[in-house]
Design a protein around this motif. Structure first.
Motif, PDB file in Angstrom:
ATOM      1  N   VAL A 255      -8.695  15.755  -7.774  1.00  0.00           N
ATOM      2  CA  VAL A 255      -8.631  16.951  -6.932  1.00  0.00           C
ATOM      3  C   VAL A 255      -7.311  17.678  -7.136  1.00  0.00           C
ATOM      4  N   ASN A 256      -6.206  16.935  -7.141  1.00  0.00           N
ATOM      5  CA  ASN A 256      -4.885  17.543  -7.308  1.00  0.00           C
ATOM      6  C   ASN A 256      -4.751  18.260  -8.642  1.00  0.00           C
ATOM      7  N   ALA A 257      -5.314  17.629  -9.697  1.00  0.00           N
ATOM      8  CA  ALA A 257      -5.159  18.174 -11.053  1.00  0.00           C
ATOM      9  C   ALA A 257      -6.277  19.139 -11.432  1.00  0.00           C
ATOM     10  N   GLY A 258      -7.314  19.222 -10.599  1.00  0.00           N
ATOM     11  CA  GLY A 258      -8.458  20.054 -10.967  1.00  0.00           C
ATOM     12  C   GLY A 258      -9.181  19.531 -12.187  1.00  0.00           C
ATOM     13  N   ALA A 259      -9.166  18.192 -12.372  1.00  0.00           N
ATOM     14  CA  ALA A 259      -9.770  17.574 -13.556  1.00  0.00           C
ATOM     15  C   ALA A 259     -11.160  17.037 -13.228  1.00  0.00           C
TER      16      ALA A 259
ATOM     17  N   PRO B 277       0.803  -1.230   0.000  1.00  0.00           N
ATOM     18  CA  PRO B 277       0.000   0.000   0.000  1.00  0.00           C
ATOM     19  C   PRO B 277       0.830   1.273   0.000  1.00  0.00           C
ATOM     20  N   GLU B 278       2.110   1.158   0.379  1.00  0.00           N
ATOM     21  CA  GLU B 278       2.961   2.353   0.355  1.00  0.00           C
ATOM     22  C   GLU B 278       3.187   2.862  -1.069  1.00  0.00           C
ATOM     23  N   GLN B 279       2.814   2.038  -2.076  1.00  0.00           N
ATOM     24  CA  GLN B 279       2.947   2.462  -3.472  1.00  0.00           C
ATOM     25  C   GLN B 279       1.799   3.380  -3.913  1.00  0.00           C
ATOM     26  N   LEU B 280       0.739   3.464  -3.108  1.00  0.00           N
ATOM     27  CA  LEU B 280      -0.435   4.226  -3.519  1.00  0.00           C
ATOM     28  C   LEU B 280      -0.132   5.698  -3.793  1.00  0.00           C
ATOM     29  N   PRO B 281       0.633   6.395  -2.934  1.00  0.00           N
ATOM     30  CA  PRO B 281       0.937   7.797  -3.258  1.00  0.00           C
ATOM     31  C   PRO B 281       1.667   7.955  -4.587  1.00  0.00           C
ATOM     32  N   ARG B 282       2.549   7.003  -4.908  1.00  0.00           N
ATOM     33  CA  ARG B 282       3.245   7.081  -6.196  1.00  0.00           C
ATOM     34  C   ARG B 282       2.265   6.937  -7.348  1.00  0.00           C
ATOM     35  N   ALA B 283       1.333   5.967  -7.224  1.00  0.00           N
ATOM     36  CA  ALA B 283       0.346   5.760  -8.284  1.00  0.00           C
ATOM     37  C   ALA B 283      -0.533   6.995  -8.455  1.00  0.00           C
ATOM     38  N   ILE B 284      -0.967   7.574  -7.335  1.00  0.00           N
ATOM     39  CA  ILE B 284      -1.796   8.784  -7.414  1.00  0.00           C
ATOM     40  C   ILE B 284      -1.017   9.920  -8.046  1.00  0.00           C
ATOM     41  N   GLY B 285       0.283  10.004  -7.728  1.00  0.00           N
ATOM     42  CA  GLY B 285       1.127  11.026  -8.352  1.00  0.00           C
ATOM     43  C   GLY B 285       1.230  10.848  -9.848  1.00  0.00           C
ATOM     44  N   GLU B 286       1.360   9.583 -10.312  1.00  0.00           N
ATOM     45  CA  GLU B 286       1.416   9.326 -11.754  1.00  0.00           C
ATOM     46  C   GLU B 286       0.110   9.721 -12.438  1.00  0.00           C
ATOM     47  N   ILE B 287      -1.014   9.359 -11.820  1.00  0.00           N
ATOM     48  CA  ILE B 287      -2.311   9.685 -12.400  1.00  0.00           C
ATOM     49  C   ILE B 287      -2.516  11.198 -12.434  1.00  0.00           C
ATOM     50  N   THR B 288      -2.107  11.870 -11.355  1.00  0.00           N
ATOM     51  CA  THR B 288      -2.204  13.339 -11.315  1.00  0.00           C
ATOM     52  C   THR B 288      -1.430  13.957 -12.466  1.00  0.00           C
ATOM     53  N   GLY B 289      -0.224  13.443 -12.716  1.00  0.00           N
ATOM     54  CA  GLY B 289       0.594  13.958 -13.813  1.00  0.00           C
ATOM     55  C   GLY B 289      -0.053  13.752 -15.162  1.00  0.00           C
ATOM     56  N   ILE B 290      -0.717  12.597 -15.354  1.00  0.00           N
ATOM     57  CA  ILE B 290      -1.408  12.328 -16.612  1.00  0.00           C
ATOM     58  C   ILE B 290      -2.541  13.331 -16.813  1.00  0.00           C
ATOM     59  N   LEU B 291      -3.312  13.576 -15.757  1.00  0.00           N
ATOM     60  CA  LEU B 291      -4.430  14.511 -15.851  1.00  0.00           C
ATOM     61  C   LEU B 291      -3.945  15.937 -16.071  1.00  0.00           C
ATOM     62  N   ARG B 292      -2.908  16.335 -15.368  1.00  0.00           N
ATOM     63  CA  ARG B 292      -2.365  17.690 -15.538  1.00  0.00           C
ATOM     64  C   ARG B 292      -1.814  17.890 -16.941  1.00  0.00           C
TER      65      ARG B 292
END
Length: 271
Positions: A189-193, A143-158
């Protein structure tokens, strides 16, 4: 190949014993078509392993996926706005029934997706082509990988991309459903998408659930394929719902998205 599945449903308790099936002649034809589709899949993997541009790779995969649906005898019915690569960023969230869900959604609203790979359950021969498609991997055992995955998804949306995910966290057979977990909504939320809810169902010709399509419990691709290709009159229904603005936090977005998806089936049941 075996995919890891964790669900509250089981094959024995979910798949209806009275599901209508095709005759021997049509079943033989479908088996031949599926065999051809599997050969084409190997060629598709080989092409993706060469590292083509992601959009080219996804176009090739979509071409194969349409052929596989045809081989299985699954029709597709779509409601709501269809998209393209150039519609702008959005987080697409849907209920989860089968491993087909992501491919079906991306035929109409193409984007990158999340694959839950517990340990080494995704073979290297598949992992590399999936990476070529821009897939984000998340190991549920770490589960410690979850922030990394969310960061990758945020980058895709941004970056203006679209991302497809299934916040129930696992598959359900249709008679049951899971709550939409809020974690992945943080990327929107992070990307405002905006968030695009989607309803996926598999039904028979009389409108009843085609439970054979569910990929659950201790299922594997071999038994699933044999089960599905024998079904008569199966249709995959995809309903694209109005987008939700990225406001109110991830908990609110998860609740509103789940309510939108659940309401589709409830409305149809009361007609």
């Amino acid at each position: 190949m075996r995919l890891s599945v964790t669900a509250t449903c089981s094959v024995a308790g979910c798949v209806s014993a009275t599901t209508p099936t095709v005759g021997p002649a049509l079943l033989a034809i479908r088996r031949l078509k599926v065999a051809v589709a599997l050969v084409a899949f190997l060629l598709c993997l080989a092409f993706l392993a060469m590292g083509p541009p992601p959009r080219v790779g996804r176009a090739v995969y979509s071409w194969w996926f349409r052929g596989f649906l045809f081989a299985l005898g699954i029709r597709v019915r779509v409601r709501g706005p269809r998209g393209s690569w150039h519609d702008g960023p959005e987080l697409v969230v849907a209920n989860h029934v089968s491993w087909l869900d992501s491919g079906l959604i991306q035929l109409w609203r193409p984007g990158q997706t999340l694959v839950k790979s517990d340990g080494d359950d995704v073979p290297a021969i598949v992992r590399r082509p999936l990476r070529a498609l821009g897939t984000v991997f998340f190991d549920r055992e770490r589960p410690e990988q979850l922030p990394r995955a969310i960061g990758e998804i945020t980058g895709i949306l941004r970056g203006g991309g679209r991302f497809v995910c299934f916040p129930e966290g696992t598959t359900y057979c249709g008679g049951h459903a899971g709550a939409f977990r809020p974690a992945l909504f943080q990327a929107a939320v992070n990307a405002g998408a905006p968030v695009r809810p989607v309803r996926v169902d598999y039904v028979l010709s009389d409108g009843s659930p085609a439970t054979a399509a569910a990929f659950i419990g201790d299922d594997n691709l071999t038994t699933w394929t044999r089960r599905v290709m024998a079904v008569r009159g199966m249709t995959a229904e995809i309903v694209f719902l109005p987008p939700l603005p990225a406001a109110g936090g991830r908990q609110t977005l998860a609740r509103l998205s789940e309510d939108s998806v659940r309401a589709v089936r409830n409305e149809e049941t009361t007609l």
